[in-house]
Design a protein around this motif. Structure first.
Motif, PDB file in Angstrom:
ATOM      1  N   GLN A 235       0.833  -1.207   0.000  1.00  0.00           N
ATOM      2  CA  GLN A 235       0.000   0.000   0.000  1.00  0.00           C
ATOM      3  C   GLN A 235       0.866   1.255   0.000  1.00  0.00           C
ATOM      4  O   GLN A 235       0.571   2.233  -0.705  1.00  0.00           O
ATOM      5  CB  GLN A 235      -0.912   0.016   1.229  1.00  0.00           C
ATOM      6  CG  GLN A 235      -2.021  -1.014   1.225  1.00  0.00           C
ATOM      7  CD  GLN A 235      -2.973  -0.820   2.390  1.00  0.00           C
ATOM      8  OE1 GLN A 235      -3.439   0.289   2.659  1.00  0.00           O
ATOM      9  NE2 GLN A 235      -3.256  -1.896   3.106  1.00  0.00           N
ATOM     10  N   TRP A 236       1.929   1.242   0.796  1.00  0.00           N
ATOM     11  CA  TRP A 236       2.811   2.409   0.890  1.00  0.00           C
ATOM     12  C   TRP A 236       3.482   2.694  -0.450  1.00  0.00           C
ATOM     13  O   TRP A 236       3.526   3.836  -0.913  1.00  0.00           O
ATOM     14  CB  TRP A 236       3.849   2.154   1.981  1.00  0.00           C
ATOM     15  CG  TRP A 236       4.815   3.280   2.175  1.00  0.00           C
ATOM     16  CD1 TRP A 236       4.555   4.501   2.709  1.00  0.00           C
ATOM     17  CD2 TRP A 236       6.206   3.286   1.838  1.00  0.00           C
ATOM     18  NE1 TRP A 236       5.700   5.272   2.732  1.00  0.00           N
ATOM     19  CE2 TRP A 236       6.734   4.548   2.211  1.00  0.00           C
ATOM     20  CE3 TRP A 236       7.064   2.346   1.269  1.00  0.00           C
ATOM     21  CZ2 TRP A 236       8.066   4.887   2.014  1.00  0.00           C
ATOM     22  CZ3 TRP A 236       8.405   2.674   1.085  1.00  0.00           C
ATOM     23  CH2 TRP A 236       8.885   3.940   1.457  1.00  0.00           C
ATOM     24  N   LYS A 237       3.996   1.643  -1.100  1.00  0.00           N
ATOM     25  CA  LYS A 237       4.637   1.832  -2.398  1.00  0.00           C
ATOM     26  C   LYS A 237       3.645   2.333  -3.433  1.00  0.00           C
ATOM     27  O   LYS A 237       3.968   3.191  -4.258  1.00  0.00           O
ATOM     28  CB  LYS A 237       5.255   0.507  -2.855  1.00  0.00           C
ATOM     29  CG  LYS A 237       5.932   0.580  -4.216  1.00  0.00           C
ATOM     30  CD  LYS A 237       6.425  -0.785  -4.655  1.00  0.00           C
ATOM     31  CE  LYS A 237       6.972  -0.731  -6.076  1.00  0.00           C
ATOM     32  NZ  LYS A 237       7.380  -2.058  -6.555  1.00  0.00           N
ATOM     33  N   LYS A 246      11.106   0.795  -5.675  1.00  0.00           N
ATOM     34  CA  LYS A 246      11.152  -0.546  -5.095  1.00  0.00           C
ATOM     35  C   LYS A 246      10.949  -0.437  -3.598  1.00  0.00           C
ATOM     36  O   LYS A 246      11.408   0.514  -2.965  1.00  0.00           O
ATOM     37  CB  LYS A 246      12.507  -1.220  -5.360  1.00  0.00           C
ATOM     38  CG  LYS A 246      12.767  -1.611  -6.797  1.00  0.00           C
ATOM     39  CD  LYS A 246      14.114  -2.312  -6.896  1.00  0.00           C
ATOM     40  CE  LYS A 246      14.424  -2.714  -8.323  1.00  0.00           C
ATOM     41  NZ  LYS A 246      15.746  -3.394  -8.427  1.00  0.00           N
ATOM     42  N   ALA A 247      10.289  -1.427  -3.028  1.00  0.00           N
ATOM     43  CA  ALA A 247      10.112  -1.479  -1.582  1.00  0.00           C
ATOM     44  C   ALA A 247       9.790  -2.902  -1.189  1.00  0.00           C
ATOM     45  O   ALA A 247       8.994  -3.576  -1.840  1.00  0.00           O
ATOM     46  CB  ALA A 247       8.998  -0.530  -1.126  1.00  0.00           C
ATOM     47  N   VAL A 270      14.409  -0.157   0.442  1.00  0.00           N
ATOM     48  CA  VAL A 270      13.652   0.797  -0.380  1.00  0.00           C
ATOM     49  C   VAL A 270      14.582   1.449  -1.395  1.00  0.00           C
ATOM     50  O   VAL A 270      15.763   1.694  -1.117  1.00  0.00           O
ATOM     51  CB  VAL A 270      13.000   1.873   0.515  1.00  0.00           C
ATOM     52  CG1 VAL A 270      12.391   2.987  -0.311  1.00  0.00           C
ATOM     53  CG2 VAL A 270      11.932   1.246   1.410  1.00  0.00           C
ATOM     54  N   GLU A 271      14.044   1.730  -2.561  1.00  0.00           N
ATOM     55  CA  GLU A 271      14.746   2.511  -3.584  1.00  0.00           C
ATOM     56  C   GLU A 271      13.887   3.725  -3.915  1.00  0.00           C
ATOM     57  O   GLU A 271      12.744   3.591  -4.341  1.00  0.00           O
ATOM     58  CB  GLU A 271      14.978   1.662  -4.839  1.00  0.00           C
ATOM     59  CG  GLU A 271      15.798   2.361  -5.911  1.00  0.00           C
ATOM     60  CD  GLU A 271      16.015   1.503  -7.145  1.00  0.00           C
ATOM     61  OE1 GLU A 271      17.148   1.103  -7.425  1.00  0.00           O
ATOM     62  OE2 GLU A 271      15.005   1.223  -7.834  1.00  0.00           O
ATOM     63  N   LEU A 272      14.444   4.928  -3.684  1.00  0.00           N
ATOM     64  CA  LEU A 272      13.733   6.179  -3.948  1.00  0.00           C
ATOM     65  C   LEU A 272      14.170   6.738  -5.294  1.00  0.00           C
ATOM     66  O   LEU A 272      15.330   6.610  -5.690  1.00  0.00           O
ATOM     67  CB  LEU A 272      14.008   7.199  -2.845  1.00  0.00           C
ATOM     68  CG  LEU A 272      13.676   6.769  -1.418  1.00  0.00           C
ATOM     69  CD1 LEU A 272      13.972   7.895  -0.445  1.00  0.00           C
ATOM     70  CD2 LEU A 272      12.223   6.324  -1.290  1.00  0.00           C
ATOM     71  N   GLN A 273      13.238   7.386  -5.984  1.00  0.00           N
ATOM     72  CA  GLN A 273      13.506   7.829  -7.347  1.00  0.00           C
ATOM     73  C   GLN A 273      12.976   9.227  -7.599  1.00  0.00           C
ATOM     74  O   GLN A 273      12.140   9.739  -6.876  1.00  0.00           O
ATOM     75  CB  GLN A 273      12.821   6.880  -8.338  1.00  0.00           C
ATOM     76  CG  GLN A 273      11.298   6.942  -8.248  1.00  0.00           C
ATOM     77  CD  GLN A 273      10.588   6.047  -9.233  1.00  0.00           C
ATOM     78  OE1 GLN A 273      11.209   5.274  -9.947  1.00  0.00           O
ATOM     79  NE2 GLN A 273       9.270   6.125  -9.282  1.00  0.00           N
ATOM     80  N   MET A 274      13.499   9.827  -8.668  1.00  0.00           N
ATOM     81  CA  MET A 274      12.865  10.977  -9.306  1.00  0.00           C
ATOM     82  C   MET A 274      12.394  10.518 -10.676  1.00  0.00           C
ATOM     83  O   MET A 274      12.882   9.511 -11.207  1.00  0.00           O
ATOM     84  CB  MET A 274      13.842  12.152  -9.428  1.00  0.00           C
ATOM     85  CG  MET A 274      14.193  12.791  -8.108  1.00  0.00           C
ATOM     86  SD  MET A 274      15.155  14.308  -8.322  1.00  0.00           S
ATOM     87  CE  MET A 274      13.927  15.390  -9.079  1.00  0.00           C
TER      88      MET A 274
END
Length: 608
Positions: A235-237, A246-247, A270-274
């Motif tokens: 849900q968060w992703k 990614k999470a 987790v992988e954070l992106q722009m």
């Protein structure tokens, strides 16, 4: 118990008491049974996921070997060098490197997911009551160490991080200084050191670059539901699809009590992106905890506990305080605080990344506010439909909104620098920046996407106009022909969303009959869409740094817009062995060059 479990895997105290009386069991036995059943289901899911990941890795290895063999065959047998003059050979070599990088990333994810079973011959078996009793003992003697830290030490870090976050969220000056120009709070690092030097577990390391930000606002969603969304990784992703590529929940350290999961602690990767391939993603490993502070107040805390020197990003105590308010609203106070090793960022995005806006609290909270509004609208019953020329029923509206959300989420996955995507750099005349191209094959595994070899091209450009101006131009259907090729008679589904930090306009051609069915309320999950679109960001108007290292400061500067253009197309229904060919790249290059030039001309922007 099995029947109740299917309806409610997390029964409350009252339900457990009633069940224990009916079955003649102690409440503690009922509680352990449900814990064991949840663990059993989770173990089955993990084994299935691990099997899928292993299969994918084997497939990637085979592809890598084939590419390696193809490269060897193209080499001169005497000198060992390949023909560098061929664009196809250059692209093939780059694809090999990208595949290897992707393979390494998948191996790391698999290693993290199966890490909880390390040291065991096989995952535990829960097929009998004896095994259940053994699992109770195993739960008491849960893995003693986590990322090199004892479990008790990890929980101590979580407690300290919770205390720090509460202070960071509620304390004003001198810890936080309000910037009039930037209209946001800026952390005074000297005050932070003075306040938290004994409490912060990472403060002893050599100083890295620091980002810190704080923001608060009211969102249209009840607090318990929001808390559940934060503690459910899927849900968060899904809620933050534009920011999280990614999470995964690697391990559950504490399950938590009750439906609100108070006391839950879980390890996350987790992988954070722009929304551009030009800014590297940020990979983070941290522990997330949930604690209910009062009847209507919760705190969600993230903190990195991995002290390995190879990590490039650490999350200092970050997260949010959620306060339930009336009429389904809640107040959210968000704090983002991270420590990282600086990486090379292209000059176009350097200001917005270095200012802390790219991954700061304002972007997180603005995204949350937008997604909550969309979620509430999808289930609202008081929206008039009698004057609608298209969707005229609540079921139809929900089906179309689900399709639009799936389309936009697919756009976010396809456009970023995530390791999901293997990018090849291709020069584009007049674009100002080289195009990035990736490809993937759909053999029918995903019914929501066209079958064939799909090429994705992305170009990011700077425009000397405000983001709002760019967005209004792009979503004006009367001017669509100015920024795109002339549309045919196909129907187009368009999803536009905007907040103070980021705007997106995503569209895709849709099958007319399938779209009509969705508009009447039919399930739209099988309707194939291939999204294209635009991501629009300010280029760093609020350029004041997020942390005051001394009493000096930079003034805010004027700027324009950072626009990422993404196009996708099916280039071959049958999958060629060599992947993208030169004619495919040339076709994508021509389309993207035309798009960029049309946008610049229509907005009267000089190419410089």
């Amino acid at each position: 118990m099995e029947a109740l479990f299917k309806e409610s895997p997390h029964p409350d105290e009252k339900q457990r008491q009633q069940l224990s009386k009916r079955l003649g069991l102690a409440p503690r036995q009922v509680k352990f049974w449900f814990q064991n059943r949840r663990t059993q289901i989770k173990a089955i899911q993990e084994r299935h996921e691990n099997s899928l990941l292993k299969s994918e890795i084997e497939k990637l290895r085979e592809e890598s070997r084939n590419l390696r063999e193809s490269k060897k065959k193209a080499c001169c047998p005497k000198c060992g060098f390949s023909g560098r003059g061929s664009p196809a050979m250059v692209a093939e070599e780059q694809q090999l490197k990208n595949e290897n990088a992707r393979l390494k990333s998948e191996v790391e994810i698999l290693r993290g997911m199966v890490g909880r079973f390390s040291g065991r011959a096989s995952p535990p078996n829960f097929s009998s009551s004896t095994d259940n009793e053994q699992h109770i003992m195993n739960s008491i003697q849960h893995e003693d160490r986590l990322f090199g830290l004892e479990k008790s030490k990890t929980l101590d870090i979580v407690d300290g991080a919770t205390s720090e976050l509460l202070k960071m969220a509620t304390t004003g000056e001198p810890l936080w200084v309000r910037s009039i120009e930037a209209r946001r709070d800026i952390l005074d690092y000297n005050a932070y050191i003075k306040e938290f030097s004994q409490e912060n577990s990472t403060i002893g390391r050599a100083r890295k670059s620091i980002e810190a930000s704080r923001e608060s606002g009211v969102v249209f969603l009840d607090a318990p539901r929001l808390v559940q969304a934060f503690m459910d990784v899927n849900q968060w992703k899904d809620m933050f699809a534009c920011m999280v590529s990614k999470a995964a929940t690697v391990d559950v350290i504490c399950e938590g009590e009750g439906p609100n999961r108070s006391g839950a602690v879980q390890l996350m990767s987790v992988e954070l992106q722009m929304l551009t391939p030009m800014v590297p993603t940020r990979e983070l490993h941290f522990v997330r905890s949930c604690k209910q502070l009062s009847l209507d107040k919760w705190v969600i805390v993230d903190v990195s506990v991995d002290n390995s020197e190879g990590a490039n990003h650490w999350r200092r105590p970050s997260g949010c305080i959620i306060e339930d308010q009336s009429n389904g609203h809640c107040k959210v106070t968000w704090v983002e605080h991270s420590e990282f090793l600086k990486s090379t960022t292209t000059p176009m995005y350097r200001t917005i990344v270095n200012s802390g806006l790219a991954f700061g609290a304002a972007r997180w909270l603005a995204t949350l506010h937008l997604q909550c509004e969309r979620l509430v609208f999808s289930v609202a019953t008081n929206v008039p439909t009698k004057d609608s020329n298209g969707v005229a029923t609540l079921a139809g509206r929900k089906s179309v909104l689900c399709l639009a959300h799936r389309m936009t989420s697919a756009f976010c996955r396809a456009v970023s620098a995530s390791s999901h995507n293997a990018w090849t750099r291709v020069p584009v005349q007049g674009a100002g920046e080289d195009m990035r191209v990736s490809s993937r094959a759909n053999l029918g595994d995903d019914p929501g996407e066209p079958i064939g070899l799909i090429a994705c091209g992305v170009v990011s450009i700077w425009l000397p106009v405000l983001p709002s101006v760019v967005l209004e131009f792009l979503r004006d259907e009367t001017r669509r022909h100015e920024a795109n090729e002339v549309d045919d008679a196909s129907w187009i589904l368009q999803d536009g969303c905007a907040h103070t930090f980021e705007s997106m306009l995503v569209y895709a051609k849709v099958d007319v009959e399938g779209m009509r069915a969705a508009m009447t309320g039919r399930d739209s999950s099988g309707l194939a869409v291939l999204p294209c679109g635009f991501s629009i960001l300010p280029d760093g108007l609020e350029s004041r740094p997020p942390v005051i290292m001394n009493r000096g400061g930079e003034a805010a500067v004027d700027g324009g817009s950072l626009v990422t253009v993404m196009r996708q197309m099916v280039v071959a229904e049958a999958l060629p062995e060599a992947g993208l060919r030169e004619e495919h790249l040339e076709g994508m290059r021509s389309v993207m060059s035309c798009l960029v030039n049309n946008i610049r001309t229509s907005l009267m922007c000089d190419e410089a």
